[in-house]
Design a protein around this motif. Structure first.
Motif, mmCIF file in Angstrom:
data_model
loop_
_atom_site.group_PDB
_atom_site.id
_atom_site.type_symbol
_atom_site.label_atom_id
_atom_site.label_comp_id
_atom_site.label_asym_id
_atom_site.label_seq_id
_atom_site.Cartn_x
_atom_site.Cartn_y
_atom_site.Cartn_z
ATOM 1 N N PHE A 44 38.614 31.826 47.729
ATOM 2 C CA PHE A 44 37.666 32.336 46.837
ATOM 3 C C PHE A 44 37.457 33.071 46.176
ATOM 4 C CE2 PHE A 44 33.897 32.461 45.628
ATOM 5 C CZ PHE A 44 33.391 31.544 45.182
ATOM 6 N N SER A 45 38.083 33.619 46.687
ATOM 7 C CA SER A 45 38.589 35.270 45.978
ATOM 8 C C SER A 45 39.171 35.904 45.462
ATOM 9 C CB SER A 45 39.026 36.181 47.772
ATOM 10 O OG SER A 45 39.575 36.300 48.076
ATOM 11 N N PHE A 46 40.652 34.853 46.224
ATOM 12 C CA PHE A 46 41.699 34.803 44.475
ATOM 13 C C PHE A 46 41.266 33.901 43.303
ATOM 14 C CE2 PHE A 46 46.475 35.213 44.357
ATOM 15 C CZ PHE A 46 46.325 34.988 43.074
ATOM 16 N N ILE A 47 40.193 32.779 43.933
ATOM 17 C CA ILE A 47 40.485 32.656 42.213
ATOM 18 C C ILE A 47 39.621 33.344 41.517
ATOM 19 C CG2 ILE A 47 39.493 30.998 41.814
ATOM 20 C CD1 ILE A 47 39.953 28.319 43.828
ATOM 21 N N SER A 48 38.134 33.875 42.346
ATOM 22 C CA SER A 48 37.716 34.658 42.055
ATOM 23 C C SER A 48 36.247 34.606 40.528
ATOM 24 C CB SER A 48 37.399 36.355 41.881
ATOM 25 O OG SER A 48 36.384 37.319 41.957
ATOM 26 N N VAL A 49 35.817 33.483 40.593
ATOM 27 C CA VAL A 49 35.329 33.465 39.450
ATOM 28 C C VAL A 49 34.022 34.996 38.052
ATOM 29 C CG1 VAL A 49 34.905 30.565 39.598
ATOM 30 C CG2 VAL A 49 33.216 32.242 40.352
ATOM 31 N N LEU A 50 34.045 34.932 39.546
ATOM 32 C CA LEU A 50 33.015 36.721 38.226
ATOM 33 C C LEU A 50 34.244 36.857 37.629
ATOM 34 C CD1 LEU A 50 30.124 37.243 41.031
ATOM 35 C CD2 LEU A 50 30.002 36.235 38.752
ATOM 36 N N THR A 51 35.298 37.310 38.610
ATOM 37 C CA THR A 51 36.215 38.375 38.578
ATOM 38 C C THR A 51 37.162 37.462 36.772
ATOM 39 O OG1 THR A 51 36.853 39.176 40.586
ATOM 40 C CG2 THR A 51 38.243 39.663 37.973
ATOM 41 N N THR A 52 37.539 36.480 37.343
ATOM 42 C CA THR A 52 37.927 36.009 36.073
ATOM 43 C C THR A 52 37.223 34.566 34.943
ATOM 44 O OG1 THR A 52 38.518 33.501 37.213
ATOM 45 C CG2 THR A 52 40.125 34.998 37.547
ATOM 46 N N VAL A 53 36.475 34.416 34.959
ATOM 47 C CA VAL A 53 35.413 34.035 34.081
ATOM 48 C C VAL A 53 34.873 35.303 33.019
ATOM 49 C CG1 VAL A 53 33.578 32.920 33.281
ATOM 50 C CG2 VAL A 53 34.708 32.423 35.441
ATOM 51 N N VAL A 329 37.471 42.849 45.643
ATOM 52 C CA VAL A 329 37.465 41.929 46.249
ATOM 53 C C VAL A 329 38.854 40.958 46.186
ATOM 54 C CG1 VAL A 329 36.590 40.214 48.482
ATOM 55 C CG2 VAL A 329 35.398 42.425 47.659
ATOM 56 N N ALA A 330 38.660 40.210 45.041
ATOM 57 C CA ALA A 330 39.393 39.225 44.172
ATOM 58 C C ALA A 330 41.121 40.438 43.886
ATOM 59 C CB ALA A 330 39.402 39.290 42.752
ATOM 60 N N THR A 331 40.693 41.434 43.362
ATOM 61 C CA THR A 331 42.288 42.591 43.886
ATOM 62 C C THR A 331 42.995 42.171 45.052
ATOM 63 O OG1 THR A 331 41.918 43.394 41.797
ATOM 64 C CG2 THR A 331 43.288 44.688 42.899
ATOM 65 N N LEU A 332 41.674 42.586 46.052
ATOM 66 C CA LEU A 332 42.367 42.536 46.940
ATOM 67 C C LEU A 332 43.625 41.491 47.798
ATOM 68 C CD1 LEU A 332 42.388 44.928 50.036
ATOM 69 C CD2 LEU A 332 39.556 43.611 50.715
ATOM 70 N N ALA A 333 42.089 40.223 47.923
ATOM 71 C CA ALA A 333 42.958 39.036 48.233
ATOM 72 C C ALA A 333 43.832 39.188 47.470
ATOM 73 C CB ALA A 333 41.844 38.231 47.842
ATOM 74 N N ILE A 334 44.000 39.068 46.318
ATOM 75 C CA ILE A 334 45.715 38.833 45.429
ATOM 76 C C ILE A 334 46.889 39.845 46.358
ATOM 77 C CG2 ILE A 334 46.760 38.678 43.000
ATOM 78 C CD1 ILE A 334 43.904 38.397 41.975
ATOM 79 N N GLN A 335 46.914 40.895 46.093
ATOM 80 C CA GLN A 335 47.707 41.712 46.923
ATOM 81 C C GLN A 335 48.399 41.485 48.033
ATOM 82 O OE1 GLN A 335 46.474 45.841 46.844
ATOM 83 N NE2 GLN A 335 48.620 46.046 47.159
ATOM 84 N N THR A 336 46.580 41.179 48.968
ATOM 85 C CA THR A 336 47.203 40.738 50.587
ATOM 86 C C THR A 336 48.037 39.248 50.017
ATOM 87 O OG1 THR A 336 45.318 40.747 50.882
ATOM 88 C CG2 THR A 336 46.205 39.091 51.936
ATOM 89 N N ALA A 337 47.792 38.179 49.252
ATOM 90 C CA ALA A 337 48.594 36.608 49.297
ATOM 91 C C ALA A 337 49.952 37.554 49.005
ATOM 92 C CB ALA A 337 48.000 36.065 48.114
#
Length: 521
Positions: A44-53, A329-337
């Protein structure tokens, strides 16, 4: 497992008594401490609708007008088809570096390597694109966040440069967290996702209760300036396509998840489903609650403009603060992936510097080398924003195309195996370690797989198409118009060059590797 011939970079052979990973020839090095909600939070945090929308709403509305809302359910359905295929694979191959691992076992090790290579490059670009999103919320939250120049709009030179500065600062923070214990990373991720879900629900409710017009406006195409409905939908679909990616991250974290064969398939689907629902409502609420659809503000300032204008300055700023947390948090999750993908490929000895990239700290359970590499490369990409504001859209589109192509490099071989009768949807024995049935599409596997591949290929071509009006609206920057195509070609060429350089003389690529059993019928 994919194994190169012995080399200086090849990590030591696995020695593990963990039955889940021993089955695939690996040892347990990452700490298996994540539960079901943490797995859901990874996707969910990779998708992160608040970030991306918030980041791409203006792009979708600018090219599609109100009708671009309908691209959301279309893309969501297509991605759910892909996610269903991934869920089936996650139950059978609960390994880090999911795209690389799955593609290698469904096709050939060489094909899987290119899928992993394209995926990890795409993930690094996504990290950079996500970090740029801070520019959409921090300056509207407080003018002091505009460190360079006076125009905060991401499409202006000063706004683009400021976005790069804020992004680099964020990457320094997320890189630090990725060097800490994975329990710390997971805690931050879970708290952030909870705050994002609460904030998204609150924003949706407030926007819908402050609607200025009826949902029928979403059938209107006039304000988009496009030559017909199809053109508006094709270009407007960029927003939904950018948002609804990364659900496979729940699979990326499989080696750190408890009971992954059962947990990961479900969290892949629930993460995408929850994000798809919330994101669609955010897009609809923004269109309905905007003070005006014709003053040009929606196409430049996006949802930040709607929040501060329609909900009042105080409430709007509070919600923007929640969005800023979601972006971090989204940036963190994407970097982790991306780190897990690098780690997975490096432990097979198939990347430059594999020995360093495959090292895991026994104390923290984190691969430190990949965190530093991903952070540094993403920061370098942000420097493109100093060259031109158009880099923002070029970076965003490029990462989508790379991920869509990598996804197709899984669903494509999967479909071929189904057609040849070589894929057993129920797995080797159809059960996990506890004797429970594995997730399976059953008789729906073939049509779902075929539609998932078709959708992925069509969207890849649509997004990569070098439209001058989209990628170089001001003219004079042909390289931005062709940036996605050139970057993809460069990625493939660099990968091919590296593989040719690493291949021992007189040894074919096929002879270099051995492959674990595929899901044969």
């Amino acid at each position: 497992m994919t194994t190169l011939a012995p080399s200086d970079d090849h990590p030591s052979p696995p020695t593990s008594d963990d039955p889940l990973l021993t089955e695939f020839g690996y040892r347990q090095e990452l700490h298996r401490s994540l539960g079901r909600y943490a797995s859901f939070a990874a996707g969910f945090s990779f998708i992160s609708v608040l970030t991306t929308v918030f980041q791409f709403f203006a792009v979708g509305f600018g090219f599609g007008g109100p009708v671009f809302f309908w691209t959301w359910p279309a893309v969501l359905v297509g991605q759910l088809l892909v996610a269903a295929c991934f869920a089936e694979l996650a139950a059978r191959y609960p390994l880090s570096g999911a795209i690389y691992q799955w593609s290698s076992r469904l096709a050939t090790p060489a094909f899987g390597w290119f899928a992993g290579w394209i995926m990890v490059i795409g993930q690094i670009v996504v990290v950079a694109a996500a970090a740029l999103a801070l520019q959409m919320v921090l300056p509207p939250l407080w003018s002091g966040f505009q460190l360079l120049g006076g125009d905060p709009a991401p499409t202006s030179p000063s706004g683009a440069a400021n976005a790069a500065v804020l992004g680099v600062l964020l990457l320094a923070l997320t890189t630090l967290v990725n060097l800490l214990d994975n329990r710390v990373m997971s805690l931050i991720n879970r708290v952030g996702v909870t705050a994002e879900i609460i904030g998204a629900v609150l924003i949706v409710v407030l926007l819908l209760t402050h609607a200025e017009r009826s949902p029928g406006i979403t059938l209107h195409t006039g304000s988009a300036g496009q030559s017909g409905l199809l053109a508006a939908l094709l270009t407007g679909s960029l927003t939904a396509a950018y948002v609804l990616i990364g659900f496979d991250s729940a699979g990326e974290m499989s080696e750190e998840t408890r009971d992954p064969r059962r947990t990961s398939p479900r969290t892949i689907l629930t993460a995408l489903g929850a994000a798809g629902l919330l994101g669609g409502l955010l897009v609809l609420g923004g269109i309905l609650a905007a003070p005006s659809l014709t003053d040009g503000r929606l196409a430049t300032d996006g949802l930040s403009y709607v929040l501060t204008s329609s909900l009042g300055d105080g409430i709007g700023r509070a919600l923007l603060a929640d969005v800023a947390i979601a972006i971090a948090v989204a940036t963190l999750a994407i970097q982790t992936a991306a780190c897990r993908m690098l780690f997975s490929m490096a432990r097979d000895g198939v990347l430059p510097g594999s020995r360093q990239l495959s090292r895991v700290s026994p104390r923290t359970g984190m691969p430190t080398g990949p965190a530093l590499v991903v952070g540094a490369l993403a920061a370098l990409l942000l420097l493109l924003n100093f060259a031109s504001p158009d880099a923002f859209l070029a970076i965003g589109t490029t990462c989508i195309v790379l991920l869509y192509l990598a996804y197709a490099m899984v669903t494509g071989p999967m479909l071929l195996r189904r057609l040849r009768g070589q894929y057993a949807g129920a797995g080797a024995d159809g059960t996990d370690e506890a004797g429970r049935p594995l997730f399976s599409l059953g008789r729906w596997g073939l049509p779902v797989n075929a539609l998932a591949l078709l959708y992925g290929l069509v969207m890849t071509v649509n997004l990569a198409w070098p439209r001058a009006t989209v990628y170089d609206p001001a003219g004079g920057h042909w390289y931005f118009q062709w940036f996605t195509v050139l970057f993809l070609a460069g990625t493939v060429a660099a990968g091919a060059g590296y593989r040719r350089w690493r291949q021992p003389r007189g040894t074919s690529a096929a002879e270099q590797v051995t492959k674990a059993p595929s899901p044969a019928a």
